[in-house]
Design an enzyme around this catalytic site. Sequence first.
Site, PDB file in Angstrom:
ATOM      1  N   GLY A 165       0.771  -1.245   0.000  1.00 30.31           N
ATOM      2  CA  GLY A 165       0.000   0.000   0.000  1.00 30.31           C
ATOM      3  C   GLY A 165       0.795   1.285   0.000  1.00 30.31           C
ATOM      4  O   GLY A 165       0.280   2.330   0.404  1.00 30.31           O
ATOM      5  N   SER A 166       2.040   1.257  -0.507  1.00 31.12           N
ATOM      6  CA  SER A 166       2.808   2.513  -0.478  1.00 31.12           C
ATOM      7  C   SER A 166       2.224   3.544  -1.448  1.00 31.12           C
ATOM      8  O   SER A 166       2.275   4.749  -1.172  1.00 31.12           O
ATOM      9  CB  SER A 166       4.292   2.269  -0.750  1.00 31.12           C
ATOM     10  OG  SER A 166       4.504   1.909  -2.089  1.00 31.12           O
ATOM     11  N   ASN A 167       1.670   3.111  -2.568  1.00 27.87           N
ATOM     12  CA  ASN A 167       1.036   4.079  -3.482  1.00 27.87           C
ATOM     13  C   ASN A 167      -0.249   4.635  -2.883  1.00 27.87           C
ATOM     14  O   ASN A 167      -0.547   5.822  -3.027  1.00 27.87           O
ATOM     15  CB  ASN A 167       0.768   3.445  -4.850  1.00 27.87           C
ATOM     16  CG  ASN A 167       1.999   3.491  -5.732  1.00 27.87           C
ATOM     17  OD1 ASN A 167       2.394   4.553  -6.205  1.00 27.87           O
ATOM     18  ND2 ASN A 167       2.638   2.336  -5.926  1.00 27.87           N
ATOM     19  N   MET A 187      -3.135  -6.931  -7.799  1.00 28.71           N
ATOM     20  CA  MET A 187      -2.458  -7.984  -8.546  1.00 28.71           C
ATOM     21  C   MET A 187      -3.410  -8.953  -9.263  1.00 28.71           C
ATOM     22  O   MET A 187      -3.067 -10.111  -9.483  1.00 28.71           O
ATOM     23  CB  MET A 187      -1.524  -8.774  -7.598  1.00 28.71           C
ATOM     24  CG  MET A 187      -0.492  -7.906  -6.909  1.00 28.71           C
ATOM     25  SD  MET A 187       0.452  -6.871  -8.059  1.00 28.71           S
ATOM     26  CE  MET A 187       1.532  -8.100  -8.783  1.00 28.71           C
ATOM     27  N   ARG A 188      -4.571  -8.473  -9.609  1.00 29.16           N
ATOM     28  CA  ARG A 188      -5.538  -9.301 -10.360  1.00 29.16           C
ATOM     29  C   ARG A 188      -5.887  -8.616 -11.657  1.00 29.16           C
ATOM     30  O   ARG A 188      -5.855  -7.376 -11.740  1.00 29.16           O
ATOM     31  CB  ARG A 188      -6.837  -9.474  -9.561  1.00 29.16           C
ATOM     32  CG  ARG A 188      -6.654  -9.959  -8.160  1.00 29.16           C
ATOM     33  CD  ARG A 188      -6.244 -11.396  -8.129  1.00 29.16           C
ATOM     34  NE  ARG A 188      -6.198 -11.884  -6.758  1.00 29.16           N
ATOM     35  CZ  ARG A 188      -5.812 -13.098  -6.429  1.00 29.16           C
ATOM     36  NH1 ARG A 188      -5.418 -13.949  -7.362  1.00 29.16           N
ATOM     37  NH2 ARG A 188      -5.804 -13.463  -5.169  1.00 29.16           N
ATOM     38  N   LEU A 189      -6.303  -9.432 -12.611  1.00 31.10           N
ATOM     39  CA  LEU A 189      -6.777  -8.849 -13.863  1.00 31.10           C
ATOM     40  C   LEU A 189      -8.207  -8.390 -13.679  1.00 31.10           C
ATOM     41  O   LEU A 189      -9.011  -9.074 -13.056  1.00 31.10           O
ATOM     42  CB  LEU A 189      -6.726  -9.899 -14.984  1.00 31.10           C
ATOM     43  CG  LEU A 189      -5.332 -10.271 -15.485  1.00 31.10           C
ATOM     44  CD1 LEU A 189      -5.436 -11.399 -16.497  1.00 31.10           C
ATOM     45  CD2 LEU A 189      -4.649  -9.058 -16.087  1.00 31.10           C
ATOM     46  N   ASN A 214      -4.491   2.764 -13.584  1.00 29.30           N
ATOM     47  CA  ASN A 214      -3.517   1.801 -13.062  1.00 29.30           C
ATOM     48  C   ASN A 214      -2.130   2.422 -13.104  1.00 29.30           C
ATOM     49  O   ASN A 214      -1.855   3.274 -13.945  1.00 29.30           O
ATOM     50  CB  ASN A 214      -3.535   0.542 -13.933  1.00 29.30           C
ATOM     51  CG  ASN A 214      -2.572  -0.520 -13.438  1.00 29.30           C
ATOM     52  OD1 ASN A 214      -2.479  -0.784 -12.236  1.00 29.30           O
ATOM     53  ND2 ASN A 214      -1.836  -1.140 -14.349  1.00 29.30           N
ATOM     54  N   HIS A 258       1.967   1.296 -13.418  1.00 23.27           N
ATOM     55  CA  HIS A 258       2.800   0.160 -13.805  1.00 23.27           C
ATOM     56  C   HIS A 258       4.274   0.584 -13.743  1.00 23.27           C
ATOM     57  O   HIS A 258       4.615   1.667 -14.224  1.00 23.27           O
ATOM     58  CB  HIS A 258       2.431  -0.293 -15.225  1.00 23.27           C
ATOM     59  CG  HIS A 258       3.168  -1.516 -15.638  1.00 23.27           C
ATOM     60  ND1 HIS A 258       2.868  -2.776 -15.150  1.00 23.27           N
ATOM     61  CD2 HIS A 258       4.230  -1.680 -16.464  1.00 23.27           C
ATOM     62  CE1 HIS A 258       3.698  -3.652 -15.681  1.00 23.27           C
ATOM     63  NE2 HIS A 258       4.527  -3.022 -16.484  1.00 23.27           N
TER      64      HIS A 258
HETATM   65  C1  GRF Z   1       4.014  -0.863  -7.494  1.00 23.14           C
HETATM   66  O1  GRF Z   1       5.329  -1.022  -7.946  1.00 23.14           O
HETATM   67  C2  GRF Z   1       3.063  -0.722  -8.657  1.00 23.14           C
HETATM   68  O2  GRF Z   1       3.636  -0.063  -9.747  1.00 23.14           O
HETATM   69  C3  GRF Z   1       2.803  -2.158  -9.020  1.00 23.14           C
HETATM   70  O3  GRF Z   1       2.712  -2.825  -7.791  1.00 23.14           O
HETATM   71  C4  GRF Z   1       3.502  -2.122  -6.814  1.00 23.14           C
HETATM   72  C5  GRF Z   1       2.586  -1.816  -5.666  1.00 23.14           C
HETATM   73  O4  GRF Z   1       3.255  -1.290  -4.564  1.00 23.14           O
HETATM   74  N1  GRF Z   1       1.616  -2.266  -9.835  1.00 23.14           N
HETATM   75  P1  GRF Z   1       2.457  -0.697  -3.322  1.00 23.14           P
HETATM   76  O5  GRF Z   1       1.521  -1.782  -2.797  1.00 23.14           O
HETATM   77  O6  GRF Z   1       1.697   0.511  -3.781  1.00 23.14           O
HETATM   78  O7  GRF Z   1       3.504  -0.366  -2.309  1.00 23.14           O
END
Ligand code: GRF
Length: 196
Positions: free
Chosen positions: A13-15, A90-92, A107, A109
């Site tokens: 969850g860092s984003n 992490m799912r489609l 999204n 990436h």
């Molecule tokens: C990030 O690198 C994002 O680009 C990828 O999965 C990772 C998620 O990291 N899709 P976080 O859970 O947001 O820390």
Amino acid sequence: MSIRLGVLASGRGSNFLAILRSIENGELDAELCLLISDREHAPVLEIARQRGIPAWHVSYSRKDRQAFELEVAALLDYHACDLVILAGFMRLVTPWLIQRFPRRILNIHPSLLPAFKGLKAQAQALAYGVKISGCTVHIVNDELDGGPIIAQKAVEVRSDDTVESLSARILVEEHRLYPEAIRQYSETYSKAQMMA
Ligand code: GRF
């Protein structure tokens, strides 16, 4: 009126936290209304709960993706989310959910798309030997890591980089890029709403 965000995330969850912080410090005019995780013990759930953001675990089964997405869509509707943010989800996502929220799912990436789609993008970049990689925020369509690009940030690949060191530098840029891309998107979205 600030844009209402519903986030789907599977892990640390860092984003999610970066988006939350940019809202808290006034850089992003948005409201985090909902967090959904497909993993019951994902750290991101705890981050949301500690901040009082509605946080739900919805169980996912590859055999019954429709059931998962029906529940996700109902929660997004209930919380009146304008925009769906995939942040390490992490799912489609199936075409059904994409049609349910047309051009309203974003999204992030960890590569400069269209290079290195799919899993382990940073390892793919290192294996290919590119000198520049980075991260991309895009609108989700039916193609894996496809869809119109909203924003990108380049990151230099160093000769002594490992997957970990490159991923860490890309992640720093992800945390800046995602709130900025949401801001850009929401400005366009608000204009479109006003004209509708
Ligand atoms: C990030 O690198 C994002 O680009 C990828 O999965 C990772 C998620 O990291 N899709 P976080 O859970 O947001 O820390």
